[in-house]
Design an enzyme around this catalytic site. Structure first.
Site, PDB file in Angstrom:
ATOM      1  N   CYS A  32     -17.680  63.188 -38.299  1.00  0.00           N
ATOM      2  CA  CYS A  32     -16.912  64.396 -37.987  1.00  0.00           C
ATOM      3  C   CYS A  32     -15.746  64.602 -38.954  1.00  0.00           C
ATOM      4  O   CYS A  32     -15.141  63.638 -39.407  1.00  0.00           O
ATOM      5  CB  CYS A  32     -16.342  64.314 -36.590  1.00  0.00           C
ATOM      6  SG  CYS A  32     -17.586  64.080 -35.319  1.00  0.00           S
ATOM      7  N   ARG A  87     -19.618  63.957 -45.731  1.00  0.00           N
ATOM      8  CA  ARG A  87     -19.477  62.911 -44.726  1.00  0.00           C
ATOM      9  C   ARG A  87     -20.593  62.956 -43.684  1.00  0.00           C
ATOM     10  O   ARG A  87     -20.748  62.028 -42.907  1.00  0.00           O
ATOM     11  CB  ARG A  87     -18.125  63.038 -44.026  1.00  0.00           C
ATOM     12  CG  ARG A  87     -16.954  62.898 -44.983  1.00  0.00           C
ATOM     13  CD  ARG A  87     -15.680  63.262 -44.304  1.00  0.00           C
ATOM     14  NE  ARG A  87     -15.362  62.318 -43.260  1.00  0.00           N
ATOM     15  CZ  ARG A  87     -14.500  61.319 -43.388  1.00  0.00           C
ATOM     16  NH1 ARG A  87     -13.862  61.151 -44.504  1.00  0.00           N
ATOM     17  NH2 ARG A  87     -14.267  60.501 -42.393  1.00  0.00           N
ATOM     18  N   GLY A 112     -13.901  60.876 -33.020  1.00  0.00           N
ATOM     19  CA  GLY A 112     -13.856  59.599 -32.313  1.00  0.00           C
ATOM     20  C   GLY A 112     -14.583  59.678 -30.985  1.00  0.00           C
ATOM     21  O   GLY A 112     -15.385  60.588 -30.756  1.00  0.00           O
ATOM     22  N   GLU A 114     -29.935  45.222 -49.971  1.00  0.00           N
ATOM     23  CA  GLU A 114     -29.308  46.480 -50.399  1.00  0.00           C
ATOM     24  C   GLU A 114     -30.364  47.458 -50.948  1.00  0.00           C
ATOM     25  O   GLU A 114     -30.290  48.660 -50.682  1.00  0.00           O
ATOM     26  CB  GLU A 114     -28.210  46.179 -51.436  1.00  0.00           C
ATOM     27  CG  GLU A 114     -27.562  47.388 -52.099  1.00  0.00           C
ATOM     28  CD  GLU A 114     -26.859  48.337 -51.148  1.00  0.00           C
ATOM     29  OE1 GLU A 114     -26.702  48.027 -49.960  1.00  0.00           O
ATOM     30  OE2 GLU A 114     -26.494  49.438 -51.610  1.00  0.00           O
ATOM     31  N   GLU A 161     -32.326  54.827 -46.470  1.00  0.00           N
ATOM     32  CA  GLU A 161     -31.331  55.879 -46.298  1.00  0.00           C
ATOM     33  C   GLU A 161     -31.769  57.202 -46.887  1.00  0.00           C
ATOM     34  O   GLU A 161     -31.633  58.240 -46.253  1.00  0.00           O
ATOM     35  CB  GLU A 161     -30.021  55.498 -47.017  1.00  0.00           C
ATOM     36  CG  GLU A 161     -29.177  54.497 -46.326  1.00  0.00           C
ATOM     37  CD  GLU A 161     -27.833  54.355 -47.016  1.00  0.00           C
ATOM     38  OE1 GLU A 161     -27.789  53.849 -48.146  1.00  0.00           O
ATOM     39  OE2 GLU A 161     -26.818  54.746 -46.424  1.00  0.00           O
ATOM     40  N   HIS A 213     -42.690  33.218 -42.730  1.00  0.00           N
ATOM     41  CA  HIS A 213     -42.276  32.957 -41.351  1.00  0.00           C
ATOM     42  C   HIS A 213     -42.435  34.197 -40.480  1.00  0.00           C
ATOM     43  O   HIS A 213     -41.830  34.293 -39.421  1.00  0.00           O
ATOM     44  CB  HIS A 213     -40.838  32.443 -41.321  1.00  0.00           C
ATOM     45  CG  HIS A 213     -40.681  31.133 -42.030  1.00  0.00           C
ATOM     46  ND1 HIS A 213     -41.109  29.945 -41.493  1.00  0.00           N
ATOM     47  CD2 HIS A 213     -40.192  30.839 -43.270  1.00  0.00           C
ATOM     48  CE1 HIS A 213     -40.870  28.964 -42.349  1.00  0.00           C
ATOM     49  NE2 HIS A 213     -40.339  29.487 -43.443  1.00  0.00           N
ATOM     50  N   LYS A 244     -21.059  59.754 -44.232  1.00  0.00           N
ATOM     51  CA  LYS A 244     -20.492  58.970 -45.335  1.00  0.00           C
ATOM     52  C   LYS A 244     -19.531  57.914 -44.814  1.00  0.00           C
ATOM     53  O   LYS A 244     -19.549  56.783 -45.253  1.00  0.00           O
ATOM     54  CB  LYS A 244     -19.781  59.896 -46.325  1.00  0.00           C
ATOM     55  CG  LYS A 244     -19.164  59.170 -47.521  1.00  0.00           C
ATOM     56  CD  LYS A 244     -20.219  58.542 -48.411  1.00  0.00           C
ATOM     57  CE  LYS A 244     -19.627  57.749 -49.554  1.00  0.00           C
ATOM     58  NZ  LYS A 244     -20.616  56.826 -50.145  1.00  0.00           N
TER      59      LYS A 244
HETATM   60  C1  AGP Z   1     -24.246  52.845 -47.774  1.00  0.00           C
HETATM   61  O1  AGP Z   1     -25.207  53.430 -48.566  1.00  0.00           O
HETATM   62  C2  AGP Z   1     -24.153  53.366 -46.441  1.00  0.00           C
HETATM   63  N1  AGP Z   1     -24.050  54.759 -46.390  1.00  0.00           N
HETATM   64  C3  AGP Z   1     -23.359  52.586 -45.413  1.00  0.00           C
HETATM   65  O2  AGP Z   1     -24.116  51.464 -45.130  1.00  0.00           O
HETATM   66  C4  AGP Z   1     -21.915  52.155 -45.767  1.00  0.00           C
HETATM   67  O3  AGP Z   1     -21.933  51.209 -46.769  1.00  0.00           O
HETATM   68  C5  AGP Z   1     -21.240  51.611 -44.495  1.00  0.00           C
HETATM   69  O4  AGP Z   1     -21.189  52.612 -43.535  1.00  0.00           O
HETATM   70  C6  AGP Z   1     -19.850  51.074 -44.760  1.00  0.00           C
HETATM   71  O5  AGP Z   1     -18.992  52.065 -45.213  1.00  0.00           O
HETATM   72  P1  AGP Z   1     -17.604  51.705 -45.854  1.00  0.00           P
HETATM   73  O6  AGP Z   1     -17.870  50.961 -47.108  1.00  0.00           O
HETATM   74  O7  AGP Z   1     -16.950  53.024 -46.104  1.00  0.00           O
HETATM   75  O8  AGP Z   1     -16.852  50.866 -44.877  1.00  0.00           O
END
Ligand code: AGP
Length: 604
Positions: free
Chosen positions: A2, A27, A100, A477, A484, A500, A599
């Site tokens: 938000c 975001r 929030g 990663e 994503e 495993h 974001k």
């Molecule tokens: C990364 O590509 C993601 N969009 C996400 O995992 C991100 O790294 C995570 O939300 C943490 O964000 P931050 O680094 O702003 O704390």
């Protein structure tokens, strides 16, 4: 997640509010809305599901004229994505926007309903509105009613309030980002607020970061922002920061997506990092922490930041020979960790606003640990909470999928590790940073090879990324990046762990993206052989010009690791970024703003 923007002042308020919301689009959101006072002095709310353009086109027809407005982009938490649940929420007296979660919304709603109060949406936010209105009708005092309402809600929130009879904005927050801004020079004063300073770039020359539980009153008549504590007394509990209006907004330039542009920024960012830490505040920081000893290091982060933490953990442990543990913030905060005073809590975050990470920082602060952060956004909540901040200097990252921030997190983590070891980190790592920069540059010149591989594999059923030791975090990663932005099932696994369980998934429609470095070469190779034996498709990303790797793989992307002692995982990760990008492109997804993602994750 938000986004909030508010404006009160001498210009047409809708313009900066819409512009601010547009800047916060990166975001992630699913609906947008705005509230303003119309020329008859009534509060009007306009909101639309979907993209901001839907809201914009309604406003273009209505052409409202107003000097005060609040706007919001919503990322649904309580209640479906629809116009009713979108913000602002309003009635005859107030309009509010909220970021929030109100954790006791259900209980509050029940008791308000029992008193006969009516609700129209499924949101927790409306509880604030209804309670505020009720209290205001009893007391006639806006400030008191806001404070009392705020005291009754639980959880982390930022709320902005617009009242029908006042030409002021009010805002208050707890562990959620909020920034107020002022532009000086205009006759009647212009005041702004937002959940993200980026929305205010170019509009303000001073930013004010209120502390938690401080009521902000933005009064253009006074051309000032007043701050009050929860007793209603004026206070100075905020941090002031002068921001240059020269700060620029990110553009995509020649690139089709921000993500691709950000991938391409990495050679330059890598090279310039040593500069930041060779002089000025960067050098002072390294001088301050040089040789500091901790009994234990706790690394905490989420998503990509957590993956960067895994790489940093390896470097810290092998160089410092100190115990390092790493946790996902969302787990750490609830697992009642054993924490001692002479420990370091190391937080990693691009945004510095991730709710879970911040909650962990609060916990560690309470327990008396030293707090260091590896963070991109200067002035963010995490930045302000930490004892020391290792800025990653990656510039604004707009693509939701984090790329350049990962790289710089790892590099800064390494600088930190060698500094704690007592070394001159720039001396130790400076030439490797330059070398890495050149190698990323060379890799980017081979982008087309990865584009061709992406075309060949994008339709496959699933992807298993594997690696061992220093490459295991990169397997995680790489898989995260693909999930994503390409919306396909991908998993990152330690190569030695395949048999495993996950090896059961392997068939001719599964791709194994196998990272094979020179460390544990034979062992990783035999893990890959096992996948091959089960007809999995193999893409090897590993040491260059190796006949064994060539013969085992369907696709082979060789890399020149020569001279890289610490940063070969970073180089491999850039391959993963490019590959994900081109697979997503083949799939035709919304690469910079993938569905369902935000974001910065400012709620739990
Ligand atoms: C990364 O590509 C993601 N969009 C996400 O995992 C991100 O790294 C995570 O939300 C943490 O964000 P931050 O680094 O702003 O704390």
């Amino acid at each position: 997640m938000c986004g909030i923007v508010g404006y009160v002042g001498s210009r047409d308020a809708v313009v900066p509010v819409l512009e601010g919301l547009q800047r916060l689009e990166y975001r992630g959101y699913d609906s947008a809305g705005i509230s303003f006072k119309n020329p008859e002095g009534k509060l009007q709310v306009v909101k639309k599901e979907g993209k901001l353009d839907n809201l914009r086109s309604v406003l273009e027809t209505q052409k409202p004229k107003t000097s005060i407005a609040i706007g919001h982009t919503r990322w649904a938490t309580h209640g479906h994505v629809n116009e009713t649940n979108a913000h602002p929420h309003g009635n005859d007296l107030f309009a509010i926007v909220h970021n929030g979660i109100i954790e006791n919304a259900f209980e509050l709603k029940e008791s308000l309903q029992a008193e006969g109060e009516k609700f129209h949406s499924e949101t927790d936010t409306e509880v604030f509105l209804v309670l505020l209105t009720k209290l205001f009708k009893q007391t006639g005092d806006i400030k008191k009613s806001i404070i009392e309402t705020f005291k009754q809600i639980e959880g982390n929130s930022a709320v902005v309030i617009l009242n029908k009879d006042e030409n002021k904005l009010y805002a208050i927050k707890r562990s959620a980002p909020l920034v107020c801004g002022r532009r000086s020079g205009r006759e009647s004063g212009e005041l702004f607020l937002s959940s993200d300073p980026y929305a205010l770039v170019g509009y303000v020359d001073r930013l004010f970061f209120p502390d938690d539980e401080i009521l902000c009153e933005l009064d253009p008549e006074a051309t000032f922002i007043h701050f009050y504590d929860l007793e209603g007394n004026a206070t100075e509990q905020f941090q002031k920061e002068a921001r240059s209006t020269q700060e620029t907004l990110s553009t995509k330039g020649e690139f089709e997506h921000f993500m691709l542009k950000e991938i391409h920024e990495q050679p330059f960012l890598t090279k310039q990092l040593a500069g930041f830490y060779s002089e000025g505040v960067g050098k002072e920081l390294l001088d301050r922490v040089k040789g500091k000893k901790f009994d234990h290091i706790n690394i905490i982060g989420c998503g990509t930041a957590w993956h960067a933490g895994l790489v940093i953990k390896n470097i810290l442990e092998s160089e410092l020979r100190v115990k390092v543990t790493i946790d996902l913030a969302s787990e750490f905060r609830y697992r009642d960790p054993v924490l001692e005073k002479n420990e370091l809590a190391l937080f990693i975050s691009q945004s510095g606003e991730t709710a879970d990470t911040i909650a962990c920082a609060e916990l560690c602060k309470k327990k008396g640990l030293t707090l260091y952060s590896i963070v991109n956004v200067k002035g963010s909540t995490l930045y302000r909470m930490s004892d020391e901040n290792f800025l990653i200097y990656a510039g604004q990252e707009i693509g939701v999928a984090s790329t350049k921030a990962f790289t710089n997190m790892v590099l800064v983590g390494a600088l930190m590790a060698f500094t704690l070891k007592g070394e001159d980190a720039i001396k130790t790592l400076g030439s490797e940073l330059n070398l890495l920069s050149d190698k990323i540059e060379a890799l980017l010149s081979r982008e087309n090879e990865l584009k061709i591989i992406a075309k060949e594999i994008f339709q496959e059923k699933g992807f298993i990324y594997t690696g061992r030791n220093i490459y295991f975090p990169i397997a995680l990663e790489g898989a995260l990046k693909l999930k994503e932005i390409a919306y396909v099932h991908a998993e990152g696994y330690a190569a030695g762990e395949l048999k495993h369980g996950p090896i059961a998934l392997i068939d001719e429609q599964m791709v194994n993206i196998s990272i094979v470095g020179s460390e544990l070469f034979e062992k990783t190779l035999s893990n890959t052989e096992e996948v091959k034996a089960r007809r999995g498709k193999i893409l090897v990303v590993g040491v260059k010009e190796n006949s064994k790797l060539k013969s085992i793989s369907d696709f082979y992307f060789g890399l020149d690791f020569d001279g890289l002692k610490y940063f070969s995982p970073v180089l491999v990760n850039v391959v993963m970024q490019i590959l994900s990008y081109y697979i997503a492109k083949e799939k035709g997804t919304d690469i910079d703003k993938p569905r369902n993602l935000a974001k910065s994750v400012t709620v739990e």
